[in-house]
Motif scaffolding. Sequence first.
Motif, PDB file in Angstrom:
ATOM      1  N   CYS A 117       4.343  -2.431 -10.449  1.00 36.80           N
ATOM      2  CA  CYS A 117       2.920  -2.089 -10.474  1.00 36.80           C
ATOM      3  C   CYS A 117       2.676  -0.927 -11.443  1.00 36.80           C
ATOM      4  O   CYS A 117       3.349   0.103 -11.365  1.00 36.80           O
ATOM      5  N   CYS A 120       0.836   2.038  -8.908  1.00 36.39           N
ATOM      6  CA  CYS A 120       1.557   2.805  -7.881  1.00 36.39           C
ATOM      7  C   CYS A 120       3.067   2.789  -8.088  1.00 36.39           C
ATOM      8  O   CYS A 120       3.792   3.465  -7.368  1.00 36.39           O
ATOM      9  N   CYS A 138      -0.651  -6.117  -7.647  1.00 38.28           N
ATOM     10  CA  CYS A 138       0.220  -5.474  -6.659  1.00 38.28           C
ATOM     11  C   CYS A 138      -0.226  -5.803  -5.231  1.00 38.28           C
ATOM     12  O   CYS A 138      -1.388  -5.592  -4.892  1.00 38.28           O
ATOM     13  N   CYS A 141      -1.475  -2.234  -3.670  1.00 40.82           N
ATOM     14  CA  CYS A 141      -2.662  -1.477  -4.087  1.00 40.82           C
ATOM     15  C   CYS A 141      -3.625  -2.287  -4.958  1.00 40.82           C
ATOM     16  O   CYS A 141      -4.682  -1.779  -5.352  1.00 40.82           O
TER      17      CYS A 141
HETATM   18 ZN    ZN Z   1       0.532  -0.900  -6.687  1.00 40.76          ZN
END
Ligand code: ZN
Length: 232
Positions: A117, A120, A138, A141
């Motif tokens: 990702c 994050c 992701c 998130c």
């Molecule tokens: Zn993420």
Amino acid sequence: MEAAGAVVVVTGAGVSAESGVPTFRGAGGLWRSFRAEDLATPGAFGRDPRLVWEWYDWRRQGLATARPNAAHDALARLERAHAGSFLLVTQNVDGLHAAAGSRKLVEVHGSIWQVRCTACGRERYERAVPLATLPPTCPACGGLERPGVVWFGEALPAVALEAAFGAARACELMLVVGTSAVVYPIAYLPRVARENGARVIEVNPEETPLTPLADESIRGRAAEVLPSLLGF
Ligand code: ZN
Ligand code: BJW
């Protein structure tokens, strides 16, 4: 080979050629049909993540049915049979060394099966081909994900890089198989090994910039040369 203490093997795309995986340079290589600047740089991904993902998804589909060949198998057997320290440093992102059973392995250019990702940093192992959505997002998130490979201009993973250079400094024998030896910093490894007194043996059907530096260059295909060279 039996007499050697610490052994390091460095591999490149040529080791997977006989598994049907295209190399990057040379006849039939990916860089003959695609521009690295458009597909394998952070800038390219920033400009058009979907295009970059389409290319990686296409390559993942080609790799999904690829199987390790006799060269991957011989290197996995070498690791098990060798009494001294051993490290396999691969530039390949295809996962075929691990599939063959290699464990003392560092994938210095990452893995095409790893997805990361960009928001994050979460990493996941994703074998689905084709991917359900492009570009993938992701699960944690919702951020944009990227392939877990190392593009031009990006740093190699620090832990893997330190392991590779540490082992290169300490080895007595370095085997360099199926790489054009033009991509840095990995192209420095045989130099580091040589400067620290190791014997360097290259296995490649073609001459490379490493050839004049190597103690021995064996001209041939990895899947033919390695089983007989290593005795497996
Ligand atoms: Zn993420
Ligand atoms: C057979 C065979 C058979 C065929 N059997 N053999 C110093 C000097 C000059 C430039 C640089 C430098 N330091 C850094 C650079 C820039 C750059 C670089 O090296 N550029 C040169 C090309 C000019 N390096 C980087 O950008 C690296 N990052 C970096 O240095 O970061 C610094 C930094 C530090 C701190 C913060 C930020 C930055 C990153 C390099 C990443 C490379 N990525 C790729 C793509 C990976 C993802 C993907 O797969 O899409 O990695 S490019 C591509 O090349 C791939 C490969 O791993 C890599 C090496 O290619 P390889 O494996 O050698 O394949 P080929 O095709 O070139 O050769 C195949 C060989 O097999 C041939 O010789 C055939 O003859 C042979 N063969 N059949 C045995 N059957």
